[in-house]
Design a protein around this motif. Structure first.
Motif, mmCIF file in Angstrom:
data_model
loop_
_atom_site.group_PDB
_atom_site.id
_atom_site.type_symbol
_atom_site.label_atom_id
_atom_site.label_comp_id
_atom_site.label_asym_id
_atom_site.label_seq_id
_atom_site.Cartn_x
_atom_site.Cartn_y
_atom_site.Cartn_z
ATOM 1 N N GLY A 151 83.507 14.906 102.175
ATOM 2 C CA GLY A 151 83.199 16.002 103.090
ATOM 3 C C GLY A 151 81.769 16.492 102.983
ATOM 4 O O GLY A 151 81.510 17.690 103.098
ATOM 5 N N LEU A 152 80.844 15.562 102.770
ATOM 6 C CA LEU A 152 79.441 15.941 102.606
ATOM 7 C C LEU A 152 78.702 15.927 103.940
ATOM 8 O O LEU A 152 79.101 15.241 104.883
ATOM 9 N N ARG A 153 77.599 16.653 103.989
ATOM 10 C CA ARG A 153 76.761 16.692 105.183
ATOM 11 C C ARG A 153 75.852 15.472 105.221
ATOM 12 O O ARG A 153 75.733 14.744 104.233
ATOM 13 N N GLU A 154 75.205 15.263 106.353
ATOM 14 C CA GLU A 154 74.298 14.129 106.513
ATOM 15 C C GLU A 154 73.202 14.127 105.460
ATOM 16 O O GLU A 154 72.834 13.095 104.914
ATOM 17 N N GLN A 155 72.659 15.304 105.138
ATOM 18 C CA GLN A 155 71.546 15.389 104.187
ATOM 19 C C GLN A 155 71.994 15.343 102.725
ATOM 20 O O GLN A 155 71.161 15.267 101.823
ATOM 21 N N ASP A 156 73.285 15.399 102.481
ATOM 22 C CA ASP A 156 73.802 15.335 101.121
ATOM 23 C C ASP A 156 73.917 13.878 100.663
ATOM 24 O O ASP A 156 73.962 12.966 101.486
ATOM 25 N N GLU A 157 73.992 13.683 99.362
ATOM 26 C CA GLU A 157 74.159 12.335 98.812
ATOM 27 C C GLU A 157 75.042 12.383 97.571
ATOM 28 O O GLU A 157 74.942 13.317 96.776
ATOM 29 N N VAL A 158 75.879 11.378 97.416
ATOM 30 C CA VAL A 158 76.561 11.178 96.141
ATOM 31 C C VAL A 158 75.551 10.511 95.218
ATOM 32 O O VAL A 158 74.992 9.468 95.555
ATOM 33 N N LEU A 159 75.287 11.121 94.060
ATOM 34 C CA LEU A 159 74.331 10.543 93.115
ATOM 35 C C LEU A 159 75.004 9.677 92.068
ATOM 36 O O LEU A 159 74.335 8.988 91.303
ATOM 37 N N GLY A 160 76.318 9.707 92.042
ATOM 38 C CA GLY A 160 77.004 8.824 91.116
ATOM 39 C C GLY A 160 78.355 9.356 90.693
ATOM 40 O O GLY A 160 78.802 10.418 91.133
ATOM 41 N N PHE A 161 78.982 8.561 89.840
ATOM 42 C CA PHE A 161 80.322 8.864 89.344
ATOM 43 C C PHE A 161 80.251 8.843 87.818
ATOM 44 O O PHE A 161 79.825 7.855 87.233
ATOM 45 N N VAL A 162 80.651 9.938 87.197
ATOM 46 C CA VAL A 162 80.677 10.006 85.738
ATOM 47 C C VAL A 162 82.103 9.696 85.293
ATOM 48 O O VAL A 162 83.026 10.483 85.514
ATOM 49 N N TYR A 163 82.272 8.519 84.705
ATOM 50 C CA TYR A 163 83.580 8.097 84.184
ATOM 51 C C TYR A 163 83.727 8.676 82.782
ATOM 52 O O TYR A 163 82.840 8.496 81.941
ATOM 53 N N VAL A 164 84.855 9.346 82.531
ATOM 54 C CA VAL A 164 85.036 10.070 81.266
ATOM 55 C C VAL A 164 86.362 9.705 80.612
ATOM 56 O O VAL A 164 87.400 9.617 81.279
#
Length: 198
Positions: free
Chosen positions: A153-166
């Motif tokens: 549900g992010l906007r056009e200007q947003d970005e996923v910077l990664g996934f932290v696996y824990v």
């Protein structure tokens, strides 16, 4: 834990046990993240904590993205690749998806928002290590795909910077190695009269 000891000893842990991780430990990681430096106090981070079947939608989207690069996704080999892509989120009991949501403030420089969220992720990794957890910051092309923005549900200007696996480490301890800062550092203590520093 001494901060310098933690920085030196933290490693990316790519293999963890399936044992559940206490919510309190994840909350401490998230709290640490929010204390990262950020210009104009924009706090441009957003977190999505996935566990249990909550990891399944991410797997579906990873498979959909992988499918786009296949000439024939119905072959046995490609079906196996798609299955592996869909199972990636199940390599750890908890995944924290981290996104940057840049401020609309005209004073804000977008790359500085990315830098702030990257600092937040480093805080999370250190907090995980300090609590006896293993973690790894995973990224790559699928993270920046439009379908990933849609999923979260992010906007056009947003970005996923990664996934932290824990999770709890299922790997032997490893020694790290880094190039000495002395090879990457220039000390400047005088003006050479020119327009360059080297």
């Amino acid at each position: 834990m001494d901060i310098f000891k933690g920085i030196h000893e933290r490693r990316s842990i790519g293999k963890v046990k399936s044992d559940p991780v206490e919510k309190e430990k994840i909350e401490k990681m998230l709290e640490a993240a929010t204390w990262a430096p950020n210009h104009h106090h924009t706090e441009p981070w957003k977190f999505f904590v996935l566990s249990g079947e909550g990891r399944r939608p991410l797997g579906r989207v990873l498979a959909e993205i992988a499918k786009e690069s296949m000439d024939d996704p119905t072959t046995t080999e490609n079906q196996e690749k798609l299955k592996k892509a869909a199972e990636k989120p199940f390599r750890a009991p908890v995944i924290i998806t981290v996104a940057v949501t840049p401020s609309d403030n005209p004073k804000v420089i977008p790359i500085e928002e990315v830098a702030a969220v990257s600092a937040a992720i480093q805080n999370m990794l250190l907090a995980a290590h300090a609590q006896g957890l293993g973690a790894i910051w995973r990224s790559g092309k699928p993270a920046y795909h439009p379908k990933m923005k849609e999923l979260f549900g992010l906007r056009e200007q947003d970005e996923v910077l990664g996934f932290v696996y824990v999770g709890y480490s299922d790997m032997p301890e490893r020694q790290g190695k880094r190039t000495s800062f002395t090879e990457k550092t220039t000390w400047v203590d005088s003006d050479n009269g020119g327009n360059s520093i080297s």
